[in-house]
Design a protein around this motif. Structure first.
Motif, short mmCIF file in Angstrom:
data_model
loop_
_atom_site.label_atom_id
_atom_site.label_comp_id
_atom_site.label_asym_id
_atom_site.label_seq_id
_atom_site.Cartn_x
_atom_site.Cartn_y
_atom_site.Cartn_z
N PRO A 1 0.81 -1.22 0.00
CA PRO A 1 0.00 0.00 0.00
C PRO A 1 0.84 1.26 0.00
N ASP A 2 2.02 1.28 0.64
CA ASP A 2 2.84 2.48 0.67
C ASP A 2 3.50 2.74 -0.66
N ALA A 3 3.67 1.68 -1.52
CA ALA A 3 4.34 1.86 -2.80
C ALA A 3 3.45 2.49 -3.84
N ALA A 4 2.14 2.71 -3.55
CA ALA A 4 1.20 3.28 -4.52
C ALA A 4 1.28 4.78 -4.59
N GLY A 5 2.12 5.43 -3.83
CA GLY A 5 2.27 6.89 -3.88
C GLY A 5 1.34 7.63 -2.94
N GLY A 6 0.71 6.99 -1.94
CA GLY A 6 -0.21 7.64 -1.00
C GLY A 6 0.55 8.59 -0.07
N PRO A 7 -0.19 9.61 0.54
CA PRO A 7 0.47 10.59 1.43
C PRO A 7 0.95 9.93 2.70
N ASP A 8 1.99 10.49 3.21
CA ASP A 8 2.54 10.00 4.46
C ASP A 8 1.61 10.37 5.61
N VAL A 9 1.43 9.51 6.58
CA VAL A 9 0.51 9.75 7.70
C VAL A 9 0.95 10.96 8.52
N GLY A 10 2.23 11.10 8.77
CA GLY A 10 2.73 12.23 9.54
C GLY A 10 2.48 13.56 8.84
N GLU A 11 2.69 13.61 7.53
CA GLU A 11 2.44 14.84 6.77
C GLU A 11 0.96 15.21 6.80
N THR A 12 0.08 14.22 6.72
CA THR A 12 -1.36 14.49 6.77
C THR A 12 -1.75 15.10 8.11
N ASP A 13 -1.20 14.59 9.19
CA ASP A 13 -1.49 15.13 10.52
C ASP A 13 -1.03 16.57 10.64
N VAL A 14 0.14 16.89 10.10
CA VAL A 14 0.67 18.26 10.16
C VAL A 14 -0.25 19.22 9.41
N ARG A 15 -0.70 18.82 8.23
CA ARG A 15 -1.60 19.68 7.45
C ARG A 15 -2.92 19.91 8.18
N ALA A 16 -3.42 18.85 8.81
CA ALA A 16 -4.67 18.99 9.56
C ALA A 16 -4.51 19.95 10.73
N ASP A 17 -3.34 19.87 11.41
CA ASP A 17 -3.09 20.78 12.53
C ASP A 17 -2.99 22.22 12.04
N VAL A 18 -2.37 22.43 10.89
CA VAL A 18 -2.25 23.79 10.34
C VAL A 18 -3.61 24.36 10.01
N ARG A 19 -4.46 23.55 9.37
CA ARG A 19 -5.81 24.02 9.04
C ARG A 19 -6.61 24.32 10.30
N ALA A 20 -6.47 23.51 11.33
CA ALA A 20 -7.17 23.76 12.59
C ALA A 20 -6.70 25.06 13.22
N ASP A 21 -5.39 25.32 13.18
CA ASP A 21 -4.87 26.58 13.73
C ASP A 21 -5.40 27.77 12.94
N GLU A 22 -5.47 27.65 11.63
CA GLU A 22 -5.99 28.75 10.82
C GLU A 22 -7.46 29.03 11.13
N ARG A 23 -8.25 27.97 11.27
CA ARG A 23 -9.66 28.16 11.62
C ARG A 23 -9.81 28.80 13.00
N ALA A 24 -8.98 28.37 13.94
CA ALA A 24 -9.04 28.94 15.29
C ALA A 24 -8.68 30.43 15.25
N ALA A 25 -7.67 30.80 14.44
CA ALA A 25 -7.29 32.21 14.33
C ALA A 25 -8.40 33.04 13.70
N GLU A 26 -9.06 32.48 12.66
CA GLU A 26 -10.16 33.20 12.03
C GLU A 26 -11.33 33.39 12.99
N GLN A 27 -11.63 32.36 13.75
CA GLN A 27 -12.72 32.47 14.72
C GLN A 27 -12.39 33.49 15.81
N ALA A 28 -11.15 33.51 16.26
CA ALA A 28 -10.76 34.48 17.28
C ALA A 28 -10.86 35.91 16.74
#
Length: 217
Positions: A49-76
């Motif tokens: 499954p990893d040889a199919a070119g799918g995103p790395d799990v760690g990178e996906t978590d980082v992007r999700a955290d960045v989007r959450a921080d951006e939403r929190a800043a907009e709400q504030a």
């Protein structure tokens, strides 16, 4: 030397299967044998499954955290803007209330002044009549009548005309019954006597007219 003709080779027939024996199904042509895919995956052969070119799990978590921080800043930021608007609205409302209170007080003072100015001539004439009472006691009656008329006129100018008619039907919006009398010449329920005049029209009266009405038979 004579040669004998060779006999055609006959395909060897499989041995007959004994009756009642269980036979294995023949493998279909072109299909891998059962368990081959699992064997290749277990042995590292083939793509995982990893040889199919799918995103790395760690990178996906980082992007999700960045989007959450951006939403929190907009709400504030939105919350801070709403809080600022709310405080400005409260300040504007308080300023409006204070300005309205000042204007209302000025209007009340001006109305009191107009009323007092309308009554000043009445007071002046009363003082004049009293000063001449000793010299000519008979003139005091005429003076009081003139002052009375002047006071009634002043009240009318302020919007409170004198009400004291007789012979009119009883009107609860204008009259206050303080007595009932028998009068054969008057219609029942008609005002036959004014005991105290009223001032003002219905809805803006200083006081109603105190009357006696004819008794209903």
């Amino acid at each position: 030397m004579s040669t004998q003709p060779q006999q055609p080779t006959q395909p060897q027939q499989p041995d007959p299967v004994p009756e009642g024996a269980v036979t294995e199904p023949e493998q279909e042509q072109g299909l891998p044998a059962p368990g081959a895919a699992e064997a290749r995956g277990a042995g590292g052969e083939g793509l995982g499954p990893d040889a199919a070119g799918g995103p790395d799990v760690g990178e996906t978590d980082v992007r999700a955290d960045v989007r959450a921080d951006e939403r929190a800043a907009e709400q504030a930021a939105a919350l801070a803007e709403l809080d600022d608007r709310w405080r400005r609205a409260l300040a504007d409302l308080e300023n409006l209330r204070k300005r309205h209170a000042r204007e209302l007080e000025r209007e009340r003072a001006a109305e009191r002044a107009r009323t007092a100015m309308a009554l000043l001539p009445v007071v002046d004439n009363l003082e004049l009549a009293l000063s001449h009472a000793e010299a000519d006691p008979g003139s005091i009656v005429e003076g009081v009548k003139a002052i009375h008329d002047q006071a009634v006129t002043a009240l009318a100018r302020l919007g409170y005309e004198r009400q004291g008619e007789t012979g009119v039907p009883f009107d609860p919006a204008r009259h206050e019954v303080v007595g009932v009398v028998e009068d054969p010449e008057a219609e029942p329920g008609t005002v036959v006597q004014v005991l105290r005049p009223g001032y003002g029209e219905p809805g803006r009266q200083l006081r109603p007219v105190a009357v006696a009405v004819a008794k209903r038979e």
